[in-house]
Structure formats: C-alpha cells, structure tokens
Design an enzyme around this catalytic site. Structure first.
Site, PDB file in Angstrom:
ATOM      1  N   VAL A  65      -2.384  -7.966  -1.638  1.00  0.00           N
ATOM      2  CA  VAL A  65      -2.130  -8.653  -0.366  1.00  0.00           C
ATOM      3  C   VAL A  65      -3.160  -9.736  -0.063  1.00  0.00           C
ATOM      4  CG1 VAL A  65      -0.846  -6.740   0.699  1.00  0.00           C
ATOM      5  CG2 VAL A  65      -3.334  -6.916   1.049  1.00  0.00           C
ATOM      6  N   TYR A 122     -13.799  -3.058  10.253  1.00  0.00           N
ATOM      7  CA  TYR A 122     -12.449  -2.457  10.191  1.00  0.00           C
ATOM      8  C   TYR A 122     -11.765  -2.521  11.554  1.00  0.00           C
ATOM      9  CZ  TYR A 122      -8.916   1.241   9.754  1.00  0.00           C
ATOM     10  OH  TYR A 122      -7.748   1.950   9.767  1.00  0.00           O
ATOM     11  N   LYS A 181      -8.256  -4.383  12.620  1.00  0.00           N
ATOM     12  CA  LYS A 181      -7.083  -3.667  13.156  1.00  0.00           C
ATOM     13  C   LYS A 181      -6.663  -4.243  14.509  1.00  0.00           C
ATOM     14  CE  LYS A 181      -6.221  -1.697   9.795  1.00  0.00           C
ATOM     15  NZ  LYS A 181      -4.919  -1.454   9.144  1.00  0.00           N
ATOM     16  N   SER A 191       1.634   3.191  -2.511  1.00  0.00           N
ATOM     17  CA  SER A 191       1.442   4.120  -3.632  1.00  0.00           C
ATOM     18  C   SER A 191       0.742   5.410  -3.252  1.00  0.00           C
ATOM     19  CB  SER A 191       0.654   3.427  -4.744  1.00  0.00           C
ATOM     20  OG  SER A 191      -0.649   3.093  -4.292  1.00  0.00           O
ATOM     21  N   GLY A 225       0.829  -1.209   0.000  1.00  0.00           N
ATOM     22  CA  GLY A 225       0.000   0.000   0.000  1.00  0.00           C
ATOM     23  C   GLY A 225       0.858   1.252   0.000  1.00  0.00           C
ATOM     24  N   ASN A 284       1.338  -2.417   5.407  1.00  0.00           N
ATOM     25  CA  ASN A 284       0.543  -1.195   5.593  1.00  0.00           C
ATOM     26  C   ASN A 284      -0.770  -1.198   4.819  1.00  0.00           C
ATOM     27  OD1 ASN A 284       0.281   1.961   5.929  1.00  0.00           O
ATOM     28  ND2 ASN A 284       0.233   1.556   3.722  1.00  0.00           N
ATOM     29  N   ALA A 321     -12.344  -4.543  13.990  1.00  0.00           N
ATOM     30  CA  ALA A 321     -11.983  -5.939  14.296  1.00  0.00           C
ATOM     31  C   ALA A 321     -10.699  -6.334  13.565  1.00  0.00           C
ATOM     32  CB  ALA A 321     -13.132  -6.869  13.910  1.00  0.00           C
ATOM     33  N   SER A 357      -4.164   0.712  13.779  1.00  0.00           N
ATOM     34  CA  SER A 357      -4.956   1.941  13.934  1.00  0.00           C
ATOM     35  C   SER A 357      -5.321   2.087  15.406  1.00  0.00           C
ATOM     36  CB  SER A 357      -6.239   1.828  13.103  1.00  0.00           C
ATOM     37  OG  SER A 357      -7.067   2.953  13.304  1.00  0.00           O
TER      38      SER A 357
HETATM   39  P1  NAP Z   1      -5.111   4.870   1.272  1.00  0.00           P
HETATM   40  O1  NAP Z   1      -4.680   6.279   1.106  1.00  0.00           O
HETATM   41  O2  NAP Z   1      -6.457   4.462   0.777  1.00  0.00           O
HETATM   42  O3  NAP Z   1      -4.015   3.926   0.597  1.00  0.00           O
HETATM   43  C1  NAP Z   1      -4.182   2.539   0.641  1.00  0.00           C
HETATM   44  C2  NAP Z   1      -3.023   1.879  -0.054  1.00  0.00           C
HETATM   45  O4  NAP Z   1      -3.191   0.450   0.048  1.00  0.00           O
HETATM   46  C3  NAP Z   1      -2.951   2.199  -1.540  1.00  0.00           C
HETATM   47  O5  NAP Z   1      -1.612   2.200  -1.952  1.00  0.00           O
HETATM   48  C4  NAP Z   1      -3.687   1.004  -2.167  1.00  0.00           C
HETATM   49  O6  NAP Z   1      -3.304   0.850  -3.530  1.00  0.00           O
HETATM   50  C5  NAP Z   1      -3.207  -0.114  -1.262  1.00  0.00           C
HETATM   51  N1  NAP Z   1      -4.046  -1.301  -1.226  1.00  0.00           N
HETATM   52  C6  NAP Z   1      -5.360  -1.392  -0.914  1.00  0.00           C
HETATM   53  N2  NAP Z   1      -5.759  -2.671  -1.023  1.00  0.00           N
HETATM   54  C7  NAP Z   1      -4.680  -3.398  -1.399  1.00  0.00           C
HETATM   55  C8  NAP Z   1      -4.468  -4.767  -1.687  1.00  0.00           C
HETATM   56  N3  NAP Z   1      -5.454  -5.676  -1.623  1.00  0.00           N
HETATM   57  N4  NAP Z   1      -3.208  -5.171  -2.019  1.00  0.00           N
HETATM   58  C9  NAP Z   1      -2.209  -4.277  -2.111  1.00  0.00           C
HETATM   59  N5  NAP Z   1      -2.350  -2.967  -1.868  1.00  0.00           N
HETATM   60  C10 NAP Z   1      -3.583  -2.540  -1.521  1.00  0.00           C
HETATM   61  O7  NAP Z   1      -5.073   4.414   2.815  1.00  0.00           O
HETATM   62  P2  NAP Z   1      -4.374   5.116   4.092  1.00  0.00           P
HETATM   63  O8  NAP Z   1      -5.350   6.034   4.696  1.00  0.00           O
HETATM   64  O9  NAP Z   1      -3.033   5.578   3.726  1.00  0.00           O
HETATM   65  O10 NAP Z   1      -4.266   3.829   5.062  1.00  0.00           O
HETATM   66  C11 NAP Z   1      -3.095   3.009   5.046  1.00  0.00           C
HETATM   67  C12 NAP Z   1      -3.093   2.161   6.301  1.00  0.00           C
HETATM   68  O11 NAP Z   1      -3.148   3.029   7.435  1.00  0.00           O
HETATM   69  C13 NAP Z   1      -4.290   1.228   6.426  1.00  0.00           C
HETATM   70  O12 NAP Z   1      -3.864  -0.014   6.962  1.00  0.00           O
HETATM   71  C14 NAP Z   1      -5.206   1.943   7.388  1.00  0.00           C
HETATM   72  O13 NAP Z   1      -6.014   1.051   8.119  1.00  0.00           O
HETATM   73  C15 NAP Z   1      -4.200   2.634   8.285  1.00  0.00           C
HETATM   74  N6  NAP Z   1      -4.720   3.815   8.978  1.00  0.00           N
HETATM   75  C16 NAP Z   1      -5.038   4.964   8.305  1.00  0.00           C
HETATM   76  C17 NAP Z   1      -5.475   6.091   9.015  1.00  0.00           C
HETATM   77  C18 NAP Z   1      -5.769   7.406   8.324  1.00  0.00           C
HETATM   78  O14 NAP Z   1      -6.093   8.382   9.023  1.00  0.00           O
HETATM   79  N7  NAP Z   1      -5.637   7.494   7.002  1.00  0.00           N
HETATM   80  C19 NAP Z   1      -5.638   6.029  10.399  1.00  0.00           C
HETATM   81  C20 NAP Z   1      -5.331   4.830  11.060  1.00  0.00           C
HETATM   82  C21 NAP Z   1      -4.863   3.741  10.333  1.00  0.00           C
HETATM   83  P3  NAP Z   1      -4.231   0.061  -4.607  1.00  0.00           P
HETATM   84  O15 NAP Z   1      -5.641   0.527  -4.385  1.00  0.00           O
HETATM   85  O16 NAP Z   1      -3.659   0.436  -5.931  1.00  0.00           O
HETATM   86  O17 NAP Z   1      -4.052  -1.389  -4.306  1.00  0.00           O
END
Ligand code: NAP
Length: 252
Positions: free
Chosen positions: A65, A157, A161, A16, A14, A91, A159, A143
C-alpha cells in the site's frame, strides 16, 4: 441483509492475517469474491487456501500500500479477474511502538506511509472501478487509538489513525455523487494471531479493561465492515462505527 454482498468483488488490504483475515473470511462466508492483498504473497496464498473453504472465492495478490503503482496494478488485476471492484476494505496497517522522545523522523514516516498514505493509495487505485460498480463501498480500518483515546508509545500510530478519519470525511463528500460511500470501523482491542503469543495472563489483563470482559474477535470487525458494505447501508457515508466492547465508555 448481508446477502447483498453475494457475488460482489471485495479487496481487503492486509487481508492475510489478523483483522484483515477476519474481514476477508466474513465477506467470503457471505458469498463475496475476495482479493486479499499483502506484501508476503506466500502468507496471503496460504490464507486464501484456508478461506476458500467458505462460500465465496478468495484470491491472493502481492501488493504494497505504500507504493502507488503497486496498488494500481492490484486494482487492475482484480478487475480483470472478477470483472468489477465493488468494495474496498482499506485495512493494512502497522503499529510499531516507540516513545515520543525516542521517535525518529523515519519512525514517523514509516507509520504514516503505511497507515495514512497507504489508505490514500488503495482508495485512489480503486476509484475508477468503484465508479463503474452498481454501488461502491469503501470501509477503512481506523482505531479507537488516535480518534478517541491515547496510548503511550503510539503517537505516530494515533496520528495516522486520526488522519484516516479526516481523509474519510472529505473522500465521502467527493465521492457521494458517484454513489460511493466511505466509512470507517474503529476497533478496540482485538484478539489477533500477533497477540495470542503474549500469554493468557497478559490477555486476561487486557480483557479486564473492557466492560464486556473479553477481547474482540476479528469477525466482530468483519461484521461491522460487512454492514457498511451492504446495500442496506447505502445512505450512510462519512461515519464511524466503534467496535470495542464498551472499552471507551468508562469515565474513570
Ligand atoms: P496484523 O495482524 O499485523 O496484519 C497486518 C496486515 O497488513 C497483514 O496482512 C500484513 O501483511 C498487511 N500489511 C502490512 N503492511 C502492508 C503494506 N505496506 N502493504 C500491504 N499490506 C500490508 O494487523 P492487525 O492487528 O490485524 O491490524 C489491521 C488493521 O487494524 C490496522 O490498520 C490496525 O491499525 C487496525 N487495528 C488493529 C487493532 C488490533 O487490536 N489488532 C485495533 C485497532 C485497529 P504483510 O506483512 O505480508 O504485508
């Protein structure tokens, strides 16, 4: 301290966009070779071009993944390209919202397959290479939602995390003898590209719920991951770092 990742090979699932991109940028800026993995290869390649302006080498790979074979192929390719895998940042995650009463089994499975099972696949694919590395590091992006807090619409979600942390603690035990550490970063509300479109008023309201009165940056999470991946953090395993600007601290 962070010089220890220079020349190390890091996989960021993830990577990108969002937090993963911030993690990838942080490692690249400290001289690591970074493989960013996402399903959309074009987006990952565009991200790699941007991040290659740092000190490290960034390489984009297509991987899913949820697919064990895909993650095994990714790990093999990264090892062939860079000669090792030293750090895995597991991630990749998704966070669709649906209330408990409306949630279908498919909704549940989709989130668990990416966030929980996806973590398993990424870790298992990298274990053979991490064992060969001078030190192995696994950093999972969990998270605060689930392990510490609740959020309406995200019971699946939350659950997933929390599941990541149960997995992490036992993985840390199983891999300790191989000098591989397994830890997790728990972000609070982080400003990603996905949130930027929601408008200033909405973002300001989110920020006001945080004692530091601001959302986290993706690099805030990147630095926590970088610390856990450093040589100096080598005796820390099975632990969590909350990066949330104090969000979980208030009693009311
Ligand atoms: P995001 O901006 O939506 O980015 C998600 C990334 O994961 C993208 O690169 C996406 O690329 C990739 N991805 C999704 N499904 C995938 C799969 N099946 N295989 C491989 N890659 C996959 O998300 P984010 O907000 O940065 O969140 C990233 C992590 O941080 C997550 O685990 C999330 O639970 C955690 N988190 C985020 C926040 C927040 O405030 N943003 C807070 C707490 C925790 P593709 O779609 O091209 O696959």
């Amino acid at each position: 301290m962070f010089d220890s990742v220079k020349g190390k090979t890091v996989i960021v699932t993830g990577g990108s966009k969002g937090i993963g991109k911030g993690i990838a940028r942080t490692f690249a800026n400290h001289g690591a070779n970074v493989a960013i993995v996402a399903r959309n290869l074009a987006a990952a390649e565009a991200c790699a071009v941007e991040l290659n302006r740092g000190n490290g080498k960034v390489y984009a790979l297509c991987g899913d993944v949820t697919d064990r074979g895909s993650m095994e192929a990714v790990a093999k390719q990264v090892n062939e390209t860079f000669g090792s895998i030293d750090v895995l940042c597991a991630n990749a995650g998704i966070f669709p919202s649906v209330t408990l009463e409306q949630m279908t089994t498919e909704d549940w499975d989709t989130v668990m397959n990416t966030n929980a099972k996806g973590t398993l696949h990424a870790v298992q694919a990298c274990i053979p290479y991490l064992k060969q590395a001078t030190y192995g590091r696994i950093v999972i992006t969990s998270s605060i939602t689930g392990p510490v807090t609740g959020y309406a619409g995200w019971s699946h979600y939350a659950a997933s995390k929390a599941a990541q942390l149960g997995f992490m603690r036992t993985a840390a035990l199983e891999l300790a003898g191989d000098n591989i550490t397994v830890n997790a970063v728990l972000p609070g509300n982080v400003l990603t590209e996905g949130l930027e479109g929601l408008g200033d008023d909405y973002l300001q309201e989110m920020a006001s719920a945080i004692p530091m009165q601001k959302l986290g940056s993706v690099e805030d999470i990147g630095y926590a991951a970088l610390f856990l991946a450093s040589k100096e953090a080598g005796f820390i395993t099975g632990q969590t770092i909350i990066v949330d600007g104090g969000q979980i601290l208030p009693e009311n």
